[in-house]
Enzyme design. Sequence first.
Site: not given
Length: 403
Positions: A192, A142-144
Amino acid sequence: MSPSDAVSAFSALYGGEPEGVWAAPGRVNLIGEHTDYNAGFVMPLALPHMTVAAVRRRDDGVLRVHSGDSPSGVVVLSVESLDPPPSSQLRFAPFEQGVPPSVGGDRGGWAAYPAGVLWALRKAGLSAGGADIHFESDVPTGAGLSSSAALEVSTGLALNDLYGLDLSRPRLAQLCQVAENAFVGVPSGIMDQMASACCEAGHVLYLDTRDLTQRQVPFDLAAEGLTLLVVDTRVKHALGDGEYAKRRAGCEEGARLLGVPALRDVPYTSLDDALARLTDPTIRRLVRHVVTEDHRVEEVITLLDAGRPRDIGPVLVAGHASLRDDFAVSAPELDLVVDTALASGALGARMTGGGFGGSAIVLAEVSRADRIQAAVESAFATAGHRAPRTFPATPSAGARRVA
């Protein structure tokens, strides 16, 4: 993460030893946000934080997966029954390690990611079969920071090696993206997975997301007395769950209206003319961000090639303003990090990742880093926010076998 810990946990879960242990890192993006699905340019670096996968083949058509971060226990799936939902049912499904999956239906659970990788390999005609897999990870979720890509790439690399698939790293990254797009339902670009699969220690990855041309660019900030801090706000706003897909659709509509294959094909020097042809103010802002962001990537690579890393600071700041004002994906917590860091002497700062929470990066002199971190923590406390988590972004190696 310790490979020996993963081996011990695997043995306790499944009995016997794994055939090997593979690791894939999370990433942070220096510059080039929301450009990858517009066929543009990005500059990520791999973090030292990794997802580790202990894996053993199975010959009975069963996939068993377990995560040390999940309370859901071992998830057992039939390899032959792995199917994505109809395209009409695909939706944005954020990665949540603690949510058990219902593979073949709701794609919100963590096990859909490794299951999707196996499905994508087989869909491509590759002879990958079942496996027992245990995951351990210290990539913040959830932190990118691409915890989902680390999960996918560690799975893909293990299956590639164990089943002798002979995939190149870019091809492996592409198939992991297929898993995320078509199986999980997240309309992400290729950055990513490419970062997790291909980055090298001590470098940032300068990547053309259209043809996957890449160059490893030396990035030794310590030699210049600099550091790049990652500030995880530990906030993820629910508003962002469907907004990523809306931004992508808006960009695709902008390209259609301008008559180009992708927004990457709009020249920066002709941006004003292009914007004048767009009547929808929202699409106009999306187009302006993507075109100027591609230009900012080019500015940063020019400065790094010239040995001027300090001078990228203003480019990072301009990128944040564009993400905040034109792309509208920032959040109050991210703005607070950037504003506080700059007021405390940072050379540059911006949000990183998809937005609506997650992390920001701060470029600073090493001598000022502690002061900046303290100022950000104080600002969060004053605002009543949960304390952020801060750590240096050390350019690290991409995916690899570790045991």
